[in-house]
Structure formats: structure tokens, C-alpha cells
Design an enzyme around this catalytic site. Structure first.
Site: not given
Length: 180
Positions: A96-97
Site C-alpha cells: 500500500c502507500n
């Protein structure tokens, strides 16, 4: 299987023989993808930017890191994809980020479903590989429901704290941050 300090600094952590967890930056580093023989990338962000390579399968799970996001809608799909990729001698990278909440949650699900771990065991395992993991409270609730679905019981419960609802495994940590 745990990795060296150098691999941790690279932002890419090995969770199992064929499962890796990272942040978006490490996942978009072609050298990392090549070095660890990644054949499937699961991107748990709303950004559907793909690396261009014929040998790399790319799956986008378009969710935000919000307690109201229904990441559980993707639990079985992602866990089964990780398992299938491993059975085909491939390696999956979930990101994810920041590699903290969404991607960590999906790795926990995989370990529960396909390695027979409880949620508590899966969390301890992934946290030992990537100490910064911290799924948001909504994802914890979904993980607890999923564990109940798989095993008929829960090893983690949500409790009230000075910062809102948290999993009971964070209780000591929160007490240190907010002494009475």
C-alpha cells in the site's frame, strides 16, 4: 524466514517463502522486484499505476486507508491469489502507500487462511518481519470478524482507550503513551 537489516531498510520485507510486504516506493523499484523474483504485485491503493513488464501480474485492490473501507470484500480473493502464485513457484509482493495498514492486513488474512494461524499469531509473525505494521481500527474489526468466520472464535478483541477503539494487543502500548 526473516530478512537482514539491509532488506528491511529497502522497505521490502519477506513474510513467507513466497510473500513479501512493502510500501509503494519499494514496490515500484524495479531492482527490488527483480532481486526478489516478484511475479505478482498486489497494490492495495487507489492508484492503479502498473509497472510495465510481461512477466509481472498486477492486481489492484482499490481501497483507501480508512476505518470505513471494506477491505474484507477482498480478503479471500487476495489470500487465494497469494497461495496460487506460491504454488506456481512465484513470489507475491503486497503493498500500500506505507506498508503499514492495508497491505499488512492482507498479509494477516493470508496467514490465517492458508497457514492456519490465529489472528494473534499472524500479527506477531508479520510484526516480527515488519515492526511498523499497524492496521487501522476498521481493518482490525474486519480481521476479528474474519477470524471468527474461519475458526469460530477470536484471539483479539477491540477495547476502548483514550484514543478510541483499539485492538487489545495495543493496550500496553497505549497505556505508555497516555499514562493515568
Amino acid at each position: 524466514m526473516h530478512q537482514s537489516g539491509t532488506q528491511r531498510l529497502a522497505g521490502l520485507c519477506q513474510v513467507t517463502e513466497h510473500l513479501f510486504l512493502s510500501n509503494g516506493r519499494a514496490a515500484n523499484d524495479k531492482a527490488n522486484v527483480s532481486r526478489f523474483n516478484i511475479t505478482c504485485i498486489i497494490n492495495a491503493t487507489q492508484d492503479n499505476t502498473k509497472m510495465s513488464t510481461a512477466e509481472l501480474e498486477y492486481v489492484n485492490i482499490p481501497v483507501t486507508d480508512s476505518p470505513s473501507s471494506l477491505l474484507s470484500d477482498y480478503f479471500d480473493e487476495v489470500a487465494d491469489k497469494i497461495k496460487l502464485t506460491g504454488e506456481q513457484y512465484g513470489h507475491t509482493l503486497v503493498h500500500c502507500n506505507a506498508g503499514v495498514s492495508r497491505s499488512a492486513t492482507l498479509c494477516l488474512v493470508y496467514l490465517m487462511k492458508h497457514h492456519g494461524m490465529t489472528l494473534l499469531e499472524a500479527h506477531k509473525w508479520v510484526k516480527s518481519c515488519r515492526p511498523i505494521i499497524r492496521p487501522n481500527s476498521g481493518f482490525w474489526k474486519q480481521l476479528i470478524q474474519y477470524e471468527n468466520k474461519l475458526y469460530g472464535c477470536a484471539t483479539v478483541t477491540m477495547i476502548t482507550s483514550p484514543i478510541g477503539e483499539i485492538p487489545d494487543i495495543y493496550e500496553e502500548e497505549t497505556r505508555e503513551m497516555f499514562p493515568l
